[in-house]
Write an enzyme that holds these catalytic residues in place. Structure first.
Site, PDB file in Angstrom:
ATOM      1  CD  GLU A   1      -2.170   2.763   3.885  1.00 10.95           C
ATOM      2  OE1 GLU A   1      -3.374   2.687   4.090  1.00 10.95           O
ATOM      3  OE2 GLU A   1      -1.368   1.904   4.250  1.00 10.95           O
TER       4      GLU A   1
ATOM      5  NE  ARG B   1      -3.865  -2.262   1.694  1.00 13.92           N
ATOM      6  CZ  ARG B   1      -5.006  -2.500   2.297  1.00 13.92           C
ATOM      7  NH1 ARG B   1      -5.553  -1.577   3.044  1.00 13.92           N
ATOM      8  NH2 ARG B   1      -5.629  -3.640   2.113  1.00 13.92           N
TER       9      ARG B   1
HETATM   10  P1  AMO Z   1      -8.322  -3.576   4.913  1.00 13.86           P
HETATM   11  O1  AMO Z   1      -7.971  -2.511   3.929  1.00 13.86           O
HETATM   12  O2  AMO Z   1      -9.051  -3.138   6.145  1.00 13.86           O
HETATM   13  O3  AMO Z   1      -9.283  -4.652   4.235  1.00 13.86           O
HETATM   14  O4  AMO Z   1      -7.027  -4.384   5.306  1.00 13.86           O
HETATM   15  C1  AMO Z   1      -7.098  -5.536   6.117  1.00 13.86           C
HETATM   16  C2  AMO Z   1      -6.172  -5.406   7.322  1.00 13.86           C
HETATM   17  O5  AMO Z   1      -4.835  -5.271   6.904  1.00 13.86           O
HETATM   18  C3  AMO Z   1      -4.121  -4.460   7.803  1.00 13.86           C
HETATM   19  N1  AMO Z   1      -3.530  -3.320   7.082  1.00 13.86           N
HETATM   20  C4  AMO Z   1      -2.296  -2.852   7.282  1.00 13.86           C
HETATM   21  N2  AMO Z   1      -1.313  -3.234   8.115  1.00 13.86           N
HETATM   22  C5  AMO Z   1      -0.156  -2.574   8.077  1.00 13.86           C
HETATM   23  N3  AMO Z   1       0.103  -1.548   7.240  1.00 13.86           N
HETATM   24  C6  AMO Z   1      -0.840  -1.116   6.366  1.00 13.86           C
HETATM   25  N4  AMO Z   1      -0.563  -0.120   5.531  1.00 13.86           N
HETATM   26  C7  AMO Z   1      -2.103  -1.781   6.359  1.00 13.86           C
HETATM   27  N5  AMO Z   1      -3.245  -1.637   5.653  1.00 13.86           N
HETATM   28  C8  AMO Z   1      -4.086  -2.588   6.099  1.00 13.86           C
HETATM   29  C9  AMO Z   1      -5.092  -4.018   8.878  1.00 13.86           C
HETATM   30  C10 AMO Z   1      -6.430  -4.184   8.185  1.00 13.86           C
HETATM   31  O6  AMO Z   1      -7.468  -4.410   9.089  1.00 13.86           O
HETATM   32  N6  AMO Z   1      -9.953  -6.651   1.310  1.00 13.86           N
HETATM   33  C11 AMO Z   1     -10.214  -6.170   2.634  1.00 13.86           C
HETATM   34  C12 AMO Z   1     -10.410  -7.304   3.629  1.00 13.86           C
HETATM   35  C13 AMO Z   1     -11.662  -8.119   3.376  1.00 13.86           C
HETATM   36  O7  AMO Z   1     -12.757  -7.523   3.330  1.00 13.86           O
HETATM   37  O8  AMO Z   1     -11.554  -9.353   3.244  1.00 13.86           O
HETATM   38  C14 AMO Z   1      -9.038  -5.291   3.068  1.00 13.86           C
HETATM   39  O9  AMO Z   1      -8.003  -5.248   2.467  1.00 13.86           O
HETATM   40  O10 AMO Z   1      -4.968  -4.901   9.962  1.00 13.86           O
END
Ligand code: AMO
Ligand code: ATP
Length: 421
Positions: A202, A200
């Site tokens: 971000e 990601r």
């Molecule tokens: P979401 O975007 O909430 O959902 O991501 C799922 C989980 O991944 C973790 N996460 C991260 N951890 C560390 N760094 C990041 N940049 C980061 N972004 C996300 C979090 C988050 O809850 N497809 C959906 C899931 C689904 O509906 O099955 C999804 O990606 O713990």
């Protein structure tokens, strides 16, 4: 009964008291060093080698495990033969005896050395245990372990966080999540799980986000409702929290980790209930707003005081959730988050499996169904009702160990400012 054995590892301490030497060695996957006891007059070991052993050397020791251990460290071997396999050519940049703490950054820069410290080592033992337990949990329940592509044509979690890749002249992206693929698979296999990396872009720098992270993705077909997904995820949290406590709880606490207590059940709150609690705590949130980290933390503290460390927030406003979430009514979706100690660890829900409605959802989110045609195609051939979740493994380890920075749970973290080592 004493028995013979071989140990291999790195020297973390040397003490020579006249005719007896104590060499502490960090070996195997153990958390504390083993004491190698060498006696000058036993004649079997070259004493000149012993007196020259350097801190940090890689050594192999053949010897005997005594019947009675004297060392307070708990493990001991009496050497018959010592082989020095490699000596350090420079002084280590961090103190691997742990007596002088290094900076947080240096524990990452020199992670391979920091792993010789019990506290650092323990975090990765815990992570490995958790991943192993996740794998056996799902395999035993009849889920197929899958591996979906990490170079993809479309993102499912919003355009802003996509890393672009030049794929032989065609624009592609690093996968933000296995979302589209795990759903497509529901047309051919009833239950799948995947443990893999996601990416990601971000831009912000926080203690809970990385640009490369590891996730557990689960998708289940033929569900009767979102409750089926909540049930599996709550069983998983209960199972993992028990296993971690059983196998490493005391050791981790002894090393200063604020380990989660064994979870007996995961509390369920609706979004509306969570909003009410937060506003009673002094927040001024309007219906429909997502909870920011500060609000999440306050809710976590409020619930932790009541003995609740893990909880679901269900029935989120559809507006704040992705297109693949099924609507519950005009305003709400069949979507949930799992929060542990005030940090979001997973999110998921029931998916929209009806082709026409799914297409409509894409349009409502301002997306072009053409970009998702390979995904939509799978919904034409008997796609059953399904749902699942994505869980951040780094976040899970972080909240289970009670650490404040996600970087403590990832060997070589990738954040905005870190591409090496
Ligand atoms: P979401 O975007 O909430 O959902 O991501 C799922 C989980 O991944 C973790 N996460 C991260 N951890 C560390 N760094 C990041 N940049 C980061 N972004 C996300 C979090 C988050 O809850 N497809 C959906 C899931 C689904 O509906 O099955 C999804 O990606 O713990
Ligand atoms: P430190 O961390 O200060 O080195 P410790 O108490 O953590 O000490 P231990 O491995 O428990 O380290 O050993 C304490 C001391 O006890 C050693 O330095 C050594 O003098 C002695 N000792 C350890 N093992 C034996 C043994 N097998 N026989 C005799 N004395 C031993």
């Amino acid at each position: 009964m004493s028995s013979e054995g071989v140990i291999e590892g790195w020297v973390s301490n040397v003490k020579i008291l006249g005719k007896i030497a104590f060499i502490e060695v960090i070996d195997g996957l153990n958390l504390s060093p083993i004491t190698v006891v060498v006696r000058k007059d036993s004649g079997s070991v070259d004493w000149s080698k012993v007196s020259a052993v350097k801190l940090g050397s890689a050594i192999r020791v053949k010897g005997v495990y005594p019947e009675k251990v004297v060392s307070k460290k708990g493990r001991e071997i009496h050497a018959d033969e010592i082989e020095i396999l490699a000596e350090p050519r420079d002084l280590p940049p961090i103190d691997v005896t742990g007596k002088t703490p290094a900076s947080f950054e240096d524990y990452i820069n020199y992670r391979y050395l920091a792993l010789r410290l019990p506290r650092v080592r323990a975090a990765f033992l815990a992570r490995s245990l958790i991943v192993n337990e996740i794998r056996s949990f799902f395999s035993e329940r009849g889920f197929l372990e899958v591996h979906t592509p990490k170079i993809v044509k479309a993102g499912a979690e919003g355009g802003a966080t996509l890393f672009e890749v030049d794929y032989f002249g065609v624009k592609a992206y690093l996968a933000q999540s296995p979302q589209l693929y795990k759903q497509m698979l529901m047309c051919g296999v009833p239950r799948v799980f995947e443990i893999g990396p996601f990416f990601r872009a971000e831009k912000f720098s926080t203690t809970r986000h990385l640009n490369e992270s590891w996730g557990l993705d689960v998708e289940m077909g033929f569900i009767k409702g979102m409750e089926d997904v909540l049930e599996v995820l709550s069983q998983l949290v209960v199972h993992l929290s028990h296993k971690l406590n059983e196998r490493l709880g005391d050791a981790l606490r002894g090393l200063g980790y604020n380990v989660i207590k064994p979870v007996t059940s995961v509390r369920v709150l609706t979004y509306d209930e969570a909003l009410e609690v937060l506003n009673s705590l002094g927040f001024n949130l309007k219906w429909g707003e997502d909870f920011d980290p500060k609000a999440e933390k306050s809710l976590g503290d409020y619930l932790e005081e009541k003995g609740v460390q893990a909880y679901f927030i269900v029935d989120y406003p559809w507006e704040s959730k992705p297109f693949y979430i099924m609507k519950k009514d005009e305003k709400r979706g069949y979507a949930f988050d799992l929060d542990i100690r005030g940090i979001e660890v997973a999110s998921g829900g029931q998916r929209e499996h009806r082709y026409e409605v799914l297409r409509q959802n894409l349009l409502e989110k301002g997306l072009n169904p053409e970009d998702f045609s390979f995904y939509l195609e799978a919904f034409k051939y008997g796609m059953p009702p399904h749902g699942g979740f994505g869980l951040g493994i780094d976040r899970l380890v972080m909240t289970f160990l009670g650490v404040q920075n996600i970087r403590e749970t990832v060997l070589f973290p990738r954040d905005r400012f870190r591409l090496v080592p």
